[in-house]
Every structure is written in structure tokens, then in C-alpha cells.
Enzyme design. Structure first.
Site, PDB file in Angstrom:
ATOM      1  CD  GLU A 286      -2.791   1.440   2.336  1.00 20.75           C
ATOM      2  OE1 GLU A 286      -2.401   1.111   3.464  1.00 20.75           O
ATOM      3  OE2 GLU A 286      -3.915   1.948   2.117  1.00 20.75           O
TER       4      GLU A 286
ATOM      5  CD  GLU B  86       1.761   8.330   5.194  1.00 22.07           C
ATOM      6  OE1 GLU B  86       0.842   7.920   4.492  1.00 22.07           O
ATOM      7  OE2 GLU B  86       2.250   9.481   5.061  1.00 22.07           O
TER       8      GLU B  86
ATOM      9  CG  ASP C 188       8.357  10.031  -1.420  1.00 21.81           C
ATOM     10  OD1 ASP C 188       7.694  11.040  -1.168  1.00 21.81           O
ATOM     11  OD2 ASP C 188       8.455   9.548  -2.570  1.00 21.81           O
TER      12      ASP C 188
ATOM     13  CG  ASP D 222      -1.694  13.795  -0.243  1.00 18.97           C
ATOM     14  OD1 ASP D 222      -2.563  13.688   0.634  1.00 18.97           O
ATOM     15  OD2 ASP D 222      -0.504  13.485  -0.054  1.00 18.97           O
TER      16      ASP D 222
ATOM     17  CE  LYS E 233      -2.840  26.513  -5.894  1.00 18.94           C
ATOM     18  NZ  LYS E 233      -2.187  26.832  -4.664  1.00 18.94           N
TER      19      LYS E 233
ATOM     20  CG  ASP F 181     -12.517  12.164  -1.702  1.00 16.06           C
ATOM     21  OD1 ASP F 181     -11.338  11.743  -1.792  1.00 16.06           O
ATOM     22  OD2 ASP F 181     -12.794  13.351  -1.449  1.00 16.06           O
TER      23      ASP F 181
ATOM     24  CD  GLU G 279      -7.082   5.176   9.692  1.00 14.83           C
ATOM     25  OE1 GLU G 279      -6.713   4.958   8.522  1.00 14.83           O
ATOM     26  OE2 GLU G 279      -6.732   4.466  10.654  1.00 14.83           O
ATOM     27  CE1 TYR G 280      -6.592  11.161   5.340  1.00 19.61           C
ATOM     28  CE2 TYR G 280      -7.802  12.489   3.766  1.00 19.61           C
ATOM     29  CZ  TYR G 280      -6.785  12.354   4.689  1.00 19.61           C
ATOM     30  OH  TYR G 280      -5.968  13.428   4.953  1.00 19.61           O
TER      31      TYR G 280
HETATM   32  C1  LIG Z   1      -4.941  11.797   1.928  1.00 17.72           C
HETATM   33  S1  LIG Z   1      -3.930  10.705   2.789  1.00 17.72           S
HETATM   34  C2  LIG Z   1      -4.818   9.139   2.718  1.00 17.72           C
HETATM   35  C3  LIG Z   1      -4.242   8.131   3.678  1.00 17.72           C
HETATM   36  C4  LIG Z   1      -4.882   6.741   3.636  1.00 17.72           C
HETATM   37  N1  LIG Z   1      -4.606   6.053   2.391  1.00 17.72           N
HETATM   38  C5  LIG Z   1      -6.367   6.806   3.873  1.00 17.72           C
HETATM   39  O1  LIG Z   1      -7.124   6.526   2.918  1.00 17.72           O
HETATM   40  O2  LIG Z   1      -6.773   7.129   4.999  1.00 17.72           O
HETATM   41  C6  LIG Z   1      -2.636  10.400   1.628  1.00 17.72           C
HETATM   42  C7  LIG Z   1      -1.365   9.880   2.299  1.00 17.72           C
HETATM   43  O3  LIG Z   1      -0.418   9.499   1.305  1.00 17.72           O
HETATM   44  C8  LIG Z   1       0.874   9.859   1.787  1.00 17.72           C
HETATM   45  N2  LIG Z   1       1.736   9.980   0.599  1.00 17.72           N
HETATM   46  C9  LIG Z   1       1.561  10.852  -0.417  1.00 17.72           C
HETATM   47  N3  LIG Z   1       2.513  10.667  -1.353  1.00 17.72           N
HETATM   48  C10 LIG Z   1       3.300   9.652  -0.902  1.00 17.72           C
HETATM   49  C11 LIG Z   1       4.463   9.019  -1.415  1.00 17.72           C
HETATM   50  N4  LIG Z   1       5.007   9.428  -2.566  1.00 17.72           N
HETATM   51  N5  LIG Z   1       5.018   8.009  -0.720  1.00 17.72           N
HETATM   52  C12 LIG Z   1       4.474   7.637   0.477  1.00 17.72           C
HETATM   53  N6  LIG Z   1       3.386   8.216   1.027  1.00 17.72           N
HETATM   54  C13 LIG Z   1       2.797   9.207   0.337  1.00 17.72           C
HETATM   55  C14 LIG Z   1       0.647  11.166   2.525  1.00 17.72           C
HETATM   56  O4  LIG Z   1       1.670  11.434   3.455  1.00 17.72           O
HETATM   57  C15 LIG Z   1      -0.698  10.910   3.188  1.00 17.72           C
HETATM   58  O5  LIG Z   1      -0.569  10.364   4.482  1.00 17.72           O
END
Ligand SMILES: C[S@@+](CC[C@H](N)C(=O)[O-])C[C@H]1O[C@@H](n2cnc3c(N)ncnc32)[C@H](O)[C@@H]1O
Length: 200
Positions: A38, A63, A90, A112, A116, A148, A180-181
Site C-alpha cells: 500500500e 507512508e 516516500d 493527495d 493545481k 473521493d 480512515e479517510y
Molecule cells: C490523503 S492521505 C490518505 C491516507 C490513507 N490512504 C487513507 O485513505 O486514509 C494520503 C497519504 O499518502 C501519503 N503519501 C503521499 N505521497 C506519498 C508518497 N510518494 N510516498 C508515500 N506516502 C505518500 C501522505 O503522506 C498521506 O498520508
């Protein structure tokens, strides 16, 4: 998307290297056998619930936000699940090591949106990055994307053919575990897009 900084998380992660290794060592026996990845695990709700349902599969979460990662690692530690790892990495940073592994499923849930246009390269489903993600699928493996966000979903539909993906109609294997989201969005009555990709 960055939430509130939680000061306890860096030391918690350091204290649990077996749940949250600093780097990915593909020769580690943890990565033998069936694997699920994931990317952007957030607070770990989806990964921890799914890992509890499937002790025969090993789950790796990435994460990059330390506070979210710490919360996810805490869930895995408290659930005492030996089949889960969540690293504070990352995806781009981890990719070189991940290239030595192959995953039967990859999950990208509620990434995310970076709305933009000038930030499009930061999206997890930016074509070049999505191509890299798809390259990690084992033969017959699938990527599951959930969002979403209507604009991000429209962008994903343009991006996946450029990334060498092919839409698969039927859910695979349909897991109802939610992050959670997703729990929050569903409780607010929001519509959720789900799509499944194979590598062409
Ligand atoms: C909007 S949150 C959604 C988290 C989770 N998947 C949920 O549905 O609750 C998006 C997450 O992806 C992580 N994220 C974004 N780009 C990433 C990357 N390139 N590598 C690892 N994590 C990343 C962010 O730090 C953030 O915690």
C-alpha cells in the site's frame, strides 16, 4: 496531506524496527511469498484490518509523513501482527529497492489530489510514477485505486493508459476494509470511485 505533527512518533518508529524498518531490504525473508503493497498508508486502517484477515500474506505499507506513519505502526504493534510492515518512506525513495520485489496487489487509496495543474507531477497517479508502480505488479497482479475526488479520478482515467495500465472491470479480491479517510467520507455520504488496473 500533512496532519498535526505528533512528537512521539519518530521515537516510537525507531523503537519498533521490526514493524517499521528504515529501509527495504529485498533479501529479507519477510518479502518471500505472497506480498501486498500500500502506498500512502496514512494512519494504517486499511492495511492493519486487511493484514489481520490474511495472515498468509505479507503486507508492506509506505507512508512518508512521520506522524501518520507512527500512528499506523502503533496500530500494527498493538494488533501484534507479524505479517505487516509500515515504513516511513516516500515511494520515489523506496522504488529502487521495491524493483526487486513483486506484489500481487498494490493499493493506492485516497492519495493527495494536488489540485493545481503545476503540481501534477506530485500526484501518485502521475503517468511516469504510475508506470513505475504498475511495474511492481506480479503477473496477473492488480492495482486498486480509490478516491473521493472527481477531478483526480478523471486525471487517473487519462493517466493509466499512458502508464501502460488496463482497466479491469471486476473487483479483485473485493475487500471491504476501509482506511480512515474512506470511513470519514462514507459517513458524510460522499461517493467513492474505485478502479482496478492490470499491467498491459
Ligand atoms: C490523503 S492521505 C490518505 C491516507 C490513507 N490512504 C487513507 O485513505 O486514509 C494520503 C497519504 O499518502 C501519503 N503519501 C503521499 N505521497 C506519498 C508518497 N510518494 N510516498 C508515500 N506516502 C505518500 C501522505 O503522506 C498521506 O498520508
Amino acid at each position: 496531506m500533512r496532519g498535526r505533527y505528533k512528537g512521539w512518533t519518530p521515537s516510537y518508529i525507531d523503537a519498533h524496527p521490526s514493524f517499521s524498518p528504515r529501509s527495504i531490504d529485498p533479501s529479507d525473508p519477510f518479502y518471500e511469498g505472497r506480498l501486498v503493497l500500500e502506498i500512502g498508508s496514512g494512519k494504517g486502517g486499511f492495511l492493519v484490518k486487511t493484514a489481520a484477515l490474511h495472515p498468509e500474506i505479507h503486507f508492506l505499507g509506505l507512508e512518508r509523513d512521520v506522524s501518520s506513519c507512527g500512528s499506523a505502526v502503533k496500530k500494527a504493534v498493538e494488533a501484534e501482527l507479524p505479517n505487516i510492515r509500515i515504513s516511513n518512506l516516500d515511494f520515489d525513495e523506496a522504488y529502487e529497492a521495491l524493483e526487486n520485489l513483486s506484489f500481487e496487489e498494490i493499493h493506492v487509496h485516497f492519495p493527495d489530489p494536488w489540485p493545481k495543474r503545476r503540481h501534477a507531477k506530485r500526484r501518485l497517479v502521475y503517468p511516469e510514477r504510475l508506470k513505475k508502480i504498475l511495474s511492481l505488479l506480479a503477473p496477473g497482479g492488480r492495482l486498486e485505486f480509490r478516491t473521493d475526488n472527481d477531478d483526480l479520478y478523471a486525471y487517473f482515467l487519462e493517466s493509466y493508459p499512458l502508464a501502460g495500465g488496463r482497466l479491469v472491470e471486476e473487483p479483485y479480491p473485493s475487500e471491504e476494509a476501509m482506511s480512515e479517510y474512506e470511513e470519514r467520507f462514507r459517513s458524510e455520504g460522499m461517493a467513492i470511485h474505485r478502479a482496478y488496473l492490470e499491467r498491459m
